[in-house]
Design a protein around this motif. Structure first.
Motif, short mmCIF file in Angstrom:
data_model
loop_
_atom_site.label_atom_id
_atom_site.label_comp_id
_atom_site.label_asym_id
_atom_site.label_seq_id
_atom_site.Cartn_x
_atom_site.Cartn_y
_atom_site.Cartn_z
N VAL A 17 7.72 -14.99 -39.14
CA VAL A 17 8.13 -15.75 -40.32
C VAL A 17 9.62 -15.51 -40.52
O VAL A 17 10.05 -14.39 -40.83
N THR A 30 7.94 -14.12 -52.10
CA THR A 30 7.61 -15.00 -50.97
C THR A 30 6.91 -14.22 -49.87
O THR A 30 5.87 -14.65 -49.34
N CYS A 34 3.08 -14.65 -48.48
CA CYS A 34 2.72 -14.79 -47.06
C CYS A 34 1.60 -13.82 -46.70
O CYS A 34 0.62 -14.20 -46.06
N ALA A 38 -2.49 -14.92 -46.23
CA ALA A 38 -2.80 -15.01 -44.79
C ALA A 38 -4.23 -14.57 -44.52
O ALA A 38 -4.75 -13.65 -45.16
N LEU A 44 1.41 -10.74 -39.02
CA LEU A 44 2.68 -11.31 -39.46
C LEU A 44 3.84 -10.36 -39.15
O LEU A 44 3.72 -9.15 -39.29
N CYS A 106 10.48 -20.57 -43.40
CA CYS A 106 10.25 -21.01 -44.78
C CYS A 106 11.40 -20.58 -45.67
O CYS A 106 12.21 -19.73 -45.31
N LEU A 112 2.67 -19.69 -50.35
CA LEU A 112 1.83 -20.24 -49.28
C LEU A 112 0.40 -20.45 -49.74
O LEU A 112 -0.07 -19.79 -50.66
N TRP A 116 -3.04 -19.96 -44.67
CA TRP A 116 -1.94 -20.73 -44.06
C TRP A 116 -1.74 -20.37 -42.59
O TRP A 116 -1.41 -21.23 -41.78
N ASP A 117 -1.93 -19.11 -42.24
CA ASP A 117 -1.70 -18.69 -40.84
C ASP A 117 -2.76 -19.27 -39.91
O ASP A 117 -2.44 -19.76 -38.81
#
Length: 133
Positions: A17, A30, A34, A38, A44, A106, A112, A116-117
């Motif tokens: 990311v 943010t 994430c 996720a 990540l 992003c 998110l 999302w992942d």
């Protein structure tokens, strides 16, 4: 659009990311978004170009330190007065890429969606390409 394909359970399923942050008080939120949203947060890896401002709470030099205890964050930090613009900051963040299979770029003030992942990986799998964007 429904994505029913689960993310594969393989060690090479890392997601990089990339985030460029210019005096952004929402950066830590943010990254938390994430991770919290996720399906596989342990996969990540973050690359952050932080153009910090110690006068803005949440946008200071050390705003990533606590998060780095919970995930991999590679960061380039420079004072906002030394900024070379948004494109350079995104280039710097992308330069922290370390071979992860997938990449998401992003904004530093993003939130998110749940899973999302897995959606990212499923979307890439559904649309195979030699050079995907």
């Amino acid at each position: 659009m429904s994505h029913t394909h689960p993310i594969r359970d393989e060690t090479d399923e890392l997601v990089f990311v990339a985030i460029a942050a210019y005096r952004e008080p929402e950066l830590a939120s943010t990254i938390r978004s994430c991770l919290e949203q996720a399906t596989f947060p342990e996969r990540l890896r973050f690359g952050v170009s932080l153009q910090y401002d110690d006068d803005i709470p949440g946008a200071e030099f050390d705003c990533l330190d606590e998060l780095a205890e919970h995930t991999t964050i590679r960061a380039v930090r420079r004072p906002w007065t030394a900024s070379r613009g948004g494109c350079h900051a995104r280039w710097t963040a992308q330069g922290l890429y370390d071979g992860e299979r997938y990449t998401l770029q992003c904004d530093a003030h993003s939130r998110l969606a749940p899973g999302w992942d897995a959606i990212l990986v499923a979307t890439m799998d559904e649309r195979p390409s030699a050079k995907p964007l």
